[in-house]
Design a protein around this motif. Structure first.
Motif, PDB file in Angstrom:
ATOM      1  N   ARG A 200       5.283  -7.545   7.530  1.00 50.40           N
ATOM      2  CA  ARG A 200       5.662  -6.329   6.576  1.00 50.40           C
ATOM      3  C   ARG A 200       6.534  -7.027   5.553  1.00 50.40           C
ATOM      4  O   ARG A 200       7.507  -7.510   5.812  1.00 50.40           O
ATOM      5  CB  ARG A 200       6.122  -5.179   7.351  1.00 50.40           C
ATOM      6  CG  ARG A 200       6.237  -3.967   6.394  1.00 50.40           C
ATOM      7  CD  ARG A 200       6.290  -2.596   7.236  1.00 50.40           C
ATOM      8  NE  ARG A 200       7.303  -2.719   8.094  1.00 50.40           N
ATOM      9  CZ  ARG A 200       7.439  -1.791   9.130  1.00 50.40           C
ATOM     10  NH1 ARG A 200       6.563  -0.619   9.195  1.00 50.40           N
ATOM     11  NH2 ARG A 200       8.296  -1.840   9.906  1.00 50.40           N
ATOM     12  N   ASP A 219       2.403   1.016   3.239  1.00 56.98           N
ATOM     13  CA  ASP A 219       2.992  -0.445   3.567  1.00 56.98           C
ATOM     14  C   ASP A 219       2.451  -1.539   2.737  1.00 56.98           C
ATOM     15  O   ASP A 219       1.110  -1.507   2.480  1.00 56.98           O
ATOM     16  CB  ASP A 219       3.264  -0.598   5.045  1.00 56.98           C
ATOM     17  CG  ASP A 219       3.983   0.105   5.685  1.00 56.98           C
ATOM     18  OD1 ASP A 219       5.284   0.993   4.995  1.00 56.98           O
ATOM     19  OD2 ASP A 219       4.168   0.083   7.009  1.00 56.98           O
ATOM     20  N   ARG A 220       3.199  -2.638   2.457  1.00 58.35           N
ATOM     21  CA  ARG A 220       2.654  -3.670   2.135  1.00 58.35           C
ATOM     22  C   ARG A 220       3.237  -4.910   3.124  1.00 58.35           C
ATOM     23  O   ARG A 220       3.978  -4.986   3.795  1.00 58.35           O
ATOM     24  CB  ARG A 220       3.513  -4.248   0.640  1.00 58.35           C
ATOM     25  CG  ARG A 220       3.134  -3.114  -0.366  1.00 58.35           C
ATOM     26  CD  ARG A 220       3.530  -3.765  -1.734  1.00 58.35           C
ATOM     27  NE  ARG A 220       2.801  -2.697  -2.819  1.00 58.35           N
ATOM     28  CZ  ARG A 220       3.083  -3.087  -4.142  1.00 58.35           C
ATOM     29  NH1 ARG A 220       3.389  -4.260  -4.413  1.00 58.35           N
ATOM     30  NH2 ARG A 220       2.231  -2.295  -5.161  1.00 58.35           N
ATOM     31  N   GLY A 233      -7.097  -2.343   3.504  1.00 58.89           N
ATOM     32  CA  GLY A 233      -6.275  -1.796   2.522  1.00 58.89           C
ATOM     33  C   GLY A 233      -6.795  -2.436   1.184  1.00 58.89           C
ATOM     34  O   GLY A 233      -7.810  -2.947   0.971  1.00 58.89           O
ATOM     35  N   VAL A 236      -2.873  -6.173  -3.842  1.00 60.12           N
ATOM     36  CA  VAL A 236      -1.891  -6.161  -4.936  1.00 60.12           C
ATOM     37  C   VAL A 236      -1.210  -7.420  -5.318  1.00 60.12           C
ATOM     38  O   VAL A 236      -0.850  -7.458  -6.584  1.00 60.12           O
ATOM     39  CB  VAL A 236      -0.762  -5.116  -4.505  1.00 60.12           C
ATOM     40  CG1 VAL A 236      -1.231  -3.728  -4.242  1.00 60.12           C
ATOM     41  CG2 VAL A 236       0.008  -5.812  -3.373  1.00 60.12           C
ATOM     42  N   GLU A 237      -1.552  -8.543  -4.602  1.00 58.71           N
ATOM     43  CA  GLU A 237      -1.124  -9.864  -5.260  1.00 58.71           C
ATOM     44  C   GLU A 237      -2.128 -10.842  -4.565  1.00 58.71           C
ATOM     45  O   GLU A 237      -2.203 -10.700  -3.303  1.00 58.71           O
ATOM     46  CB  GLU A 237       0.324 -10.226  -4.766  1.00 58.71           C
ATOM     47  CG  GLU A 237       1.563  -9.461  -5.476  1.00 58.71           C
ATOM     48  CD  GLU A 237       2.875  -9.795  -5.149  1.00 58.71           C
ATOM     49  OE1 GLU A 237       2.914 -11.041  -4.889  1.00 58.71           O
ATOM     50  OE2 GLU A 237       3.655  -9.103  -5.150  1.00 58.71           O
ATOM     51  N   VAL A 274      -0.807 -10.284  -0.555  1.00 60.59           N
ATOM     52  CA  VAL A 274      -0.197  -9.221  -0.260  1.00 60.59           C
ATOM     53  C   VAL A 274      -1.022  -7.744  -0.505  1.00 60.59           C
ATOM     54  O   VAL A 274      -1.775  -7.775  -1.579  1.00 60.59           O
ATOM     55  CB  VAL A 274       0.999  -9.054  -1.190  1.00 60.59           C
ATOM     56  CG1 VAL A 274       1.972  -7.654  -0.801  1.00 60.59           C
ATOM     57  CG2 VAL A 274       1.964  -9.985  -1.202  1.00 60.59           C
ATOM     58  N   VAL A 275      -1.179  -7.183   0.747  1.00 57.59           N
ATOM     59  CA  VAL A 275      -2.007  -6.199   0.837  1.00 57.59           C
ATOM     60  C   VAL A 275      -1.413  -4.843   1.032  1.00 57.59           C
ATOM     61  O   VAL A 275      -0.369  -4.658   1.957  1.00 57.59           O
ATOM     62  CB  VAL A 275      -3.144  -6.326   1.961  1.00 57.59           C
ATOM     63  CG1 VAL A 275      -4.069  -5.143   2.113  1.00 57.59           C
ATOM     64  CG2 VAL A 275      -3.713  -7.725   1.762  1.00 57.59           C
ATOM     65  N   GLU A 276      -1.649  -3.780   0.143  1.00 58.09           N
ATOM     66  CA  GLU A 276      -1.066  -2.520   0.672  1.00 58.09           C
ATOM     67  C   GLU A 276      -1.904  -1.704   1.386  1.00 58.09           C
ATOM     68  O   GLU A 276      -3.271  -1.355   1.256  1.00 58.09           O
ATOM     69  CB  GLU A 276      -1.046  -1.774  -0.756  1.00 58.09           C
ATOM     70  CG  GLU A 276      -0.351  -0.253  -0.745  1.00 58.09           C
ATOM     71  CD  GLU A 276       0.109   0.309  -2.029  1.00 58.09           C
ATOM     72  OE1 GLU A 276      -0.651   1.517  -2.232  1.00 58.09           O
ATOM     73  OE2 GLU A 276       0.512  -0.262  -3.059  1.00 58.09           O
TER      74      GLU A 276
END
Length: 699
Positions: A200, A219-220, A233, A236-237, A274-276
């Motif tokens: 996380r 959460d990311r 998810g 996001v990156e 990076v996953v939300e």
């Protein structure tokens, strides 16, 4: 989970109608009400607990078998019948030897035979006598009669037959339960796809390793190369490829970038992400798949009803046949009671309906797990079994047979010295500044369009720009008419008749060529239609598009029929119309505006659902947007039914020959089966059924 455990784990005592060892005997679920799991803990523990419990039972039967087998050796040595058979006379006799024989046999009877003795109590309590009843009666009669002989009754001792019968039955159950375990393991394998921890990303940018159950939406999480994605998810990156083969059946890695969704359990490729987090626990794709598989495996198969009825009749035949055998040999043929008793025990053992009870549930367990691993999710077991009898498949067009986006289908060049590639490149250079769907379709047809200057949109008519110093316009037929640039070319008329959208490229005031666009037909559609027709099905299409477009698509992919200009609320009526022709129909759509038609069809198939497995009206959900998966589900339905029929024949058919042999009809020819041989034949049929189910495949 109490009801589930009660039925699933009754195999622990082996006190059940055999069909419940894998199959859970309750009323048919209406899966249209069970579209999403409501208890996260169920998924977290259920399959694992069931698997661990079943593994414990395999170990229990293994232990009972080996201990009983070791004790059987001195039982054989001490048995008077074996000594006489080997011509040993009194060589091995000693004072009290029969009491030692009785003691050892008692241990084998009560310890080795305990699962069967426990089973008869359960079956009689449920007023549902079956395999356990037959075995328990057979070993109890042999034990009690032989004990009476030891205590002074005139007759022969059957302890050696009792011991070998129990050994063979324990061995058969041990092997069979290992096969059952293999069939049910697929569900646990699905549950194992999730990692145990997630990285996380904290607000200050630090990384904290946390258990999955602590993740929440919003959460990311960091996913390093080669790791499993911990939750459903959106990226996001990062940029990577993701292996979703074990989740959706999609064999090729899927490219993922910022904004794309990812599924928990998929394996990240070469890039860091990076996953939300969007969905966790019971809401996740994997949890829903596990729940669907569990429900489908528990749903009572219609074929299972047939097997259960046959098993009950076989139990009656075995009990009645055993009693009749005993009566005929003693009262009619005048044979000694011990001879007739051996025939009766053999008949009862050989007719045990154990394999019959397993024949269908094992196939159900294998087929539902196999389908889930290939992205074919069965929500309604009955509908899946009915799919083998389908006569027609109706596809929705947009997004199902086609991709739902404009693509270039034809390029016409009117100027000498200009190639089709150059014409497309000029048009793409102009259109790369536009967001119009037609413009997007042209730009996607060219790998690297050159730069354009002085771009200007022509409202409702097209666009213009300067490309390599030349003025280039991409315009509609209406623009040409307004500016007196009419084109007389029958090829253009033919494209328009097919319902395609035609735009013109004007270079320095002269019409250089035309580009036709249409909703892109999926490359897989033609192959899917060909295979369905080869399977003997009629293939049709429903669409809201105009008749010309529908006719073109139908002709391109070889459809038997099509319905055009159908409004969403009219689709169900069209399905009904096909059904009124006397055809059993499957409807294949995206599950949104096709819901009434999916519900009306004999089998409703939602295609391209991605991670949305909770489509209310579909009987079967296909994760990928590939029409060929419809072929796969129909093939699997047919193959599953074939396996069920094969298993039913294996399970019951051998009784036609074996029961008369066990009763001694060929006694005068010197062919006589003993109880242990009968048990081996019965166990062999059970193992064959279990192994045969494992050979089921999607292909």
């Amino acid at each position: 989970m109490a009801a589930h455990d009660k039925s699933a784990h009754s195999h622990a005592h082996h006190a059940h109608q055999p069909s419940t060892s894998v199959h859970h005997d309750h009323k048919h679920h209406d899966h249209k009400e069970h579209h999403a799991p409501s208890h996260p803990a169920h998924h977290k523990h259920g399959p694992h607990d069931h698997h661990a419990h079943h593994a414990h039972m395999v170990e229990d039967f293994r232990r009972r078998f080996w201990i009983s087998l070791v004790l059987t050796v001195p039982i054989l040595v001490l048995s008077p019948m074996i000594q006489a058979f080997l011509g040993l006379g009194e060589a091995l006799r000693f004072p009290g030897d029969l009491w030692v024989l009785w003691a050892l046999s008692s241990v084998v009877f009560f310890y080795g035979g305990w699962p069967f003795l426990k089973g008869i109590a359960e079956e009689l309590r449920q007023r549902n006598p079956g395999m356990m009843t037959l075995i328990a009666i057979a070993i109890s009669v042999a034990y009690l009669y032989s004990s009476a002989v030891v205590f002074g009754l005139a007759g022969k001792i059957f302890f050696w037959e009792l011991a070998t019968l129990i050994d063979v039955m324990l061995l058969g159950h041990w092997i069979e339960m290992r096969s059952v375990l293999g069939a049910s393991r697929a569900l646990e394998e699905l549950a194992r796809l999730m990692p145990t921890e997630a990285h996380r990303v904290m607000p200050d940018g630090s990384i904290q390793d946390v258990p999955l159950d602590q993740l929440q939406a919003g959460d990311r999480v960091l996913v390093r190369p080669g790791e499993k994605i911990p939750a459903d998810g959106v990226i996001v990156e990062g940029h990577t490829t993701v292996n979703e083969a074990l989740l959706t059946g999609e064999s090729a890695p899927v490219e993922k970038k910022v904004g794309d969704t990812v599924i928990g359990g998929a394996i990240n490729g070469e890039g860091s992400l990076v996953v939300e987090v969007q969905k966790t626990g019971a809401e996740s794709y994997l949890s829903q798949v596990i729940e669907l598989v569990r429900q489908a495996q528990e749903t009572k198969s219609r074929t299972q009803d047939l097997a259960n009825r046959a098993a009950r009749w076989l139990t009656v035949v075995a009990l009645g046949g055993g009693a009749l055998t005993l009566a005929v040999w003693t009262l009619v043929m005048g044979q000694p009671f011990d001879f007739a008793l051996e025939r009766m025990v053999t008949v009862m053992v050989i007719a045990c309906p154990h394999a019959l009870g397993l024949a269908v549930p094992l196939v159900v367990a294998v087929s539902t797990a196999l389908s889930a691993q290939n992205g074919l999710l069965i929500r309604d077991r009955t509908a899946f079994e009915n799919a083998r009898n389908l006569q027609a498949v109706i596809f929705d067009k947009t997004g199902t047979l086609t991709e739902g986006r404009f693509g270039v289908t034809d390029t016409l060049v009117f100027q000498d010295g200009l190639s089709e590639e150059e014409l497309l490149t000029l048009a793409a250079a102009v259109e790369q500044h536009s967001e119009h769907p037609i413009a997007r379709g042209i730009v996607e047809a060219v790998a690297h369009p050159p730069a354009a200057e002085d771009f200007e949109a022509i409202p409702g008519k097209g666009a213009r720009a300067r490309v390599n110093g030349e003025e280039v316009r991409v315009v509609s037929p209406g623009y040409l008419r307004e500016h007196g640039l009419e084109v007389q070319d029958e090829r253009v008329d033919r494209l328009a008749e097919q319902g395609k959208t035609v735009v013109f490229v004007v270079r320095d005031g002269r019409v250089a060529g035309a580009i036709a666009l249409a909703d892109v037909i999926r490359p897989e559609s033609k192959e899917a239609v060909r295979q369905l027709k080869a399977m003997g099905l009629q293939v049709m299409m429903l669409t809201g598009d105009n008749r010309r477009v529908a006719a073109w698509v139908a002709r391109e992919i070889g459809l038997d029929d099509y319905f055009a200009e159908v409004l969403p609320d009219q689709k169900a009526a069209k399905v009904r119309e096909v059904q009124q022709r006397g055809l059993r129909v499957a409807m294949v759509g995206d599950g949104i505006n096709d819901a009434p038609a999916l519900a009306q069809a004999d089998v409703g198939i939602a295609i391209g659902a991605g991670t949305d497995v909770a489509i209310e009206t579909a009987d079967i959900v296909l994760v990928r947007n590939d029409p060929r998966d419809v072929v796969s589900i129909l093939r699997l339905s047919r193959a599953t039914y074939r396996k069920m029929v094969q298993n039913l024949w294996w399970a019951a058919g051998y009784n036609i020959v074996a029961i008369p042999l066990a009763a001694g009809v060929l006694y005068k020819l010197g062919l006589l089966l003993g109880p242990a041989v009968g048990a081996m034949l019965m166990s062999a049929s059970t193992v064959i059924v279990a192994v045969n189910a494992r050979f089921l495949s999607v292909e």
